[in-house]
Each structure stands twice: as C-alpha cells, then as structure tokens.
Design an enzyme around this catalytic site. Structure first.
Site, PDB file in Angstrom:
ATOM      1  N   ARG A  69       0.713  -1.517  -0.210  1.00  0.00           N
ATOM      2  CA  ARG A  69      -0.155  -0.180  -0.273  1.00  0.00           C
ATOM      3  C   ARG A  69       0.753   1.556   0.040  1.00  0.00           C
ATOM      4  NH1 ARG A  69      -2.918   2.119   4.280  1.00  0.00           N
ATOM      5  NH2 ARG A  69      -2.522   0.643   5.964  1.00  0.00           N
ATOM      6  N   TYR A 122     -15.231  14.818 -15.968  1.00  0.00           N
ATOM      7  CA  TYR A 122     -15.847  13.644 -16.259  1.00  0.00           C
ATOM      8  C   TYR A 122     -16.961  13.214 -15.331  1.00  0.00           C
ATOM      9  CZ  TYR A 122     -15.687   8.245 -15.610  1.00  0.00           C
ATOM     10  OH  TYR A 122     -15.728   6.766 -15.291  1.00  0.00           O
ATOM     11  N   LYS A 219      -6.512   5.061 -19.450  1.00  0.00           N
ATOM     12  CA  LYS A 219      -7.022   5.034 -21.223  1.00  0.00           C
ATOM     13  C   LYS A 219      -5.582   4.791 -21.826  1.00  0.00           C
ATOM     14  CE  LYS A 219     -10.911   5.729 -19.461  1.00  0.00           C
ATOM     15  NZ  LYS A 219     -10.744   6.167 -17.929  1.00  0.00           N
TER      16      LYS A 219
END
Length: 404
Positions: A69, A122, A219
C-alpha cells in the site's frame, strides 16, 4: 531535468531525450539487476534485516519495499517515466483515475475552503464536487470552462483550489490552461488539471503553469484496455501532501497492473502518433457525411476553440464526439450497426471504441445533469484506435447507410 551517462544511467550531465526514448529508458537507473524487463514484485510485504532497517522502511514515505500500500518497486519505474513525460518533479500511482482525482482533492482542501471546478467534467469528477465535498463543508463553484472571466469572477478569499479538465469528457470543450494558471498562482491557489483526454504526448499542463496533472492511466498509458490505474504528477512538496491521504484511502495499484502499465508506456509515442492521425482523418471524413449533424474535435477548424487547441496542444487525441441526424433511435441503430468499432466504454486503447452517451449515462444522471454536461440524445463518443483508416471509414459508412 533528465540526466544520464552513455549507458543510460544517471550522471551529472543534462540531456534532452525525445518521448520515444524516455518511455524506453527513463527508468533505467532503477534496474536492480540485469533484467531487460523489470520483474513483477508480487509481495504484499517485505523483509527487514534488522530493527533499524525496519524503522527506516516504516518511516520512509513512498518506500517501495515495505508494504504494497506504501509502494511497489514497479511503481517507481512507471512514476519515473510519467514524471519525465509531464515534466514534473515526481509522480504517484494509484488504483484508478478517480482514485487519483479524489485522493488529490481530499488531501488539499478542508472544511471552510472554496474550490472552483468546471460545469462540465467527467461524470464522477462532477459528483465529487457537487455531492461529496459539500458534505464535508467545502463549497464549490462551477463555471463555464470556455470563459476565462468566469474563473476570475468565481475566486474568493477562501478559494484554495481550481480543478480543470481539457479536452473535457464528452463534449471536447477546452480550458485555457495558461489563463487559469496565471489567475491562480499569484493568489496561492493550487491548480489541478485532468490531462487524460490529451496525454502528455499532446499536451503538458505543467509547462503552462498548472501545479498538479492527473490521469486515468487506464486509458492511453495502458493502451490495451486490460488494466485500471491512476496517476498524479506534481512537485515533491505536493506529493508529500497527497501521499498520506493515498495511504489512508488505499487506492492501491496492484503489482500486475503496474507492470502492464509499464509495458504499455513503452509504446505510447508509437500508438499516439497513429491514433492522432486516424482520429483527425475520421473527424474530417465525418464532417462530409450527410447523416452527421455536427462533429466535435479540437483538430477541426470548425471547432469553436480550434485556435486555443493549436496553442496548447501538439496533437488532438483519440476522442471524437458527433451527433447523428434522426435523434435517439437513429443513433442507437447506428451504434448497433457497427462491426469493427467496439461498443464499449473507455478510450485511448489500440481498439476503436464507441458509445451512445445518452444511453450510457441515462441511469446515473438526471435529464438536467445531462443537459448541463452537453449530452444530447443523438450524441456519440468515439475513441479511435490504430486500425487501418480505410477500414474504420468503411465500418462507419456501412453503419450510416443503415440509418439512411
């Protein structure tokens, strides 16, 4: 500035690599062994050889060998390349684009602060500003991103942050990045830009004065529709403010997705060159088709902000938006008639993807929200891939013929 010696490892001599070289060798200094391809580090935790070493590991921010983490060795490879591409001091990797955006915003504002954002973002980013932040006492003003004066008029004494996205999803309106940065910096206001739709190959907000650049690395960076990741590119000082919130919220990028992301970055310039060319050609072709009402693409002279696009962008990206004559039903039939373009969400990968935006968001947005976002019933969003341009045009022509 990048530095390297003749073997591609760090030295004190400056150099200026092109992007094609940066994505292949920008992380060379991190190679711990003779592997040409960095290995996947699939361990949640790491062994300390002494109490002193453990204390050092536990108290070193972003340590790549303490607990997954906190960081992973492969993360460092990706972060080094992304920082070079965006020309920032450092980068942080997270588990998704929204993880990157939410973590960044929540780490920089507190009760009583005011933030400015665009009316069009978005969808999930809009929900963060409209629904989440107000619950914690942070006020938000939404402005028309195409109006520089609107940003100036919205600034208050308690304004701490301005968030922009350009080109915006899904209408491809633009924000003048330099104008926003010039407004914010003298007032001590932090600026954040979502650069997902452009990529640093086409646009570098930090060079125009923006403080923090965020990405959905799912993306263009991944490029193959097979991973989910987010990135934050900024100064070391801002990264030190953002990282503790990242550890707390736990939007962690897995070792495998980090490795896939690194592999995707190696071919980013090659893919972007083809994608930019294909999308420009498709946009120009669509403007000539009788069944098309309007085409929205920053690379077209018909785009209302084309001059701004030419000033702050080097290429215009994969995403084209256009509207179909005949309304919702004709648009639905058009999308269903496509054979080559894949009917799926996301963007920036090697395959061409297409969505009927009104149908996609009807279940999560109200009519008023869709109107505010500029989503009309006949609106289509297309992410152009690397297929042969003649095949893409033929597929689109066949689908348009089906609704004639």
């Amino acid at each position: 500035m990048k530095v390297a010696d003749s073997a591609g490892l760090p030295s004190n001599e400056p150099f200026n690599w092109h992007d094609e070289t940066t994505v292949l060798h920008g992380d060379a200094a991190l190679n711990a062994d003779a592997s040409v391809v960095p290995p996947i580090h699939y361990s949640a935790t790491y062994r300390a050889r002494s109490a002193a070493e453990f204390a050092d590991m536990a108290n070193t921010p972003r340590h790549p060998g303490f607990y997954n983490r906190y960081g992973n060795p492969v993360h460092k490879h990706v972060e080094a390349i992304l920082a070079e591409l965006e020309q920032t001091e450092t980068a942080l990797l997270m588990g998704s684009g929204m993880g990157a955006i939410s973590t960044t915003i929540l780490s920089l504002v507190e009760r009583g602060d005011h933030v400015i954002a665009q009316q069009r973002h978005y969808m999930s980013t809009s929900k963060l500003f409209e629904e989440v932040l107000p619950r914690f006492g942070v006020t938000c003003t939404l402005v028309d991103q195409t109006d520089n004066e609107a940003f100036a008029a919205a600034i208050r004494s308690e304004t701490r942050l301005i968030m922009v996205e350009t080109p915006v999803n899904p209408t491809l309106s633009l924000t003048d990045l330099k104008a926003v940065a010039d407004l914010a910096r003298p007032r001590g206001i932090i600026t954040v830009a979502d650069n997902t739709f452009a990529s640093p190959l086409n646009q570098r907000p930090h060079e125009l004065g923006i403080d923090i650049v965020v990405h959905s690395a799912t993306k263009y960076f991944g490029g193959h529709h097979d991973l989910m990741a987010g990135a934050v590119c900024c100064s070391q000082a801002l990264a030190e403010r953002i990282w503790p919130m990242h550890v707390t919220l736990g939007s962690v990028l897995s070792p495998m997705d980090a490795w896939l992301l690194l592999r995707g970055l190696r071919t980013l310039p090659l893919r972007m060159e083809r994608i930019n060319a294909n999308a420009q050609a498709v946009a120009e072709w669509l403007e000539t088709q009788p069944a098309i009402d309007r085409v929205f693409y920053p690379g077209l002279p018909s785009h209302s902000q084309h001059n701004l696009a030419r000033r702050q962008m080097k290429g215009y990206g994969a995403v084209i938006a256009f509207s179909i004559k005949g309304g919702f039903e004709a648009t639905s039939q058009f999308v269903s008639s496509l054979k080559l373009a894949t009917h799926a969400v996301s963007l920036g990968g090697v395959e061409t993807l297409i969505v009927h935006t009104a149908a996609m968001w009807a279940g999560t947005m109200t009519e008023a929200q869709m109107q505010s976002a500029g989503i009309e019933p006949n609106f289509v969003r297309m992410s152009v891939g690397v297929e042969h341009i003649d095949d893409l045009k033929a597929d689109l022509a066949t689908a348009l013929a089906a609704i004639a």
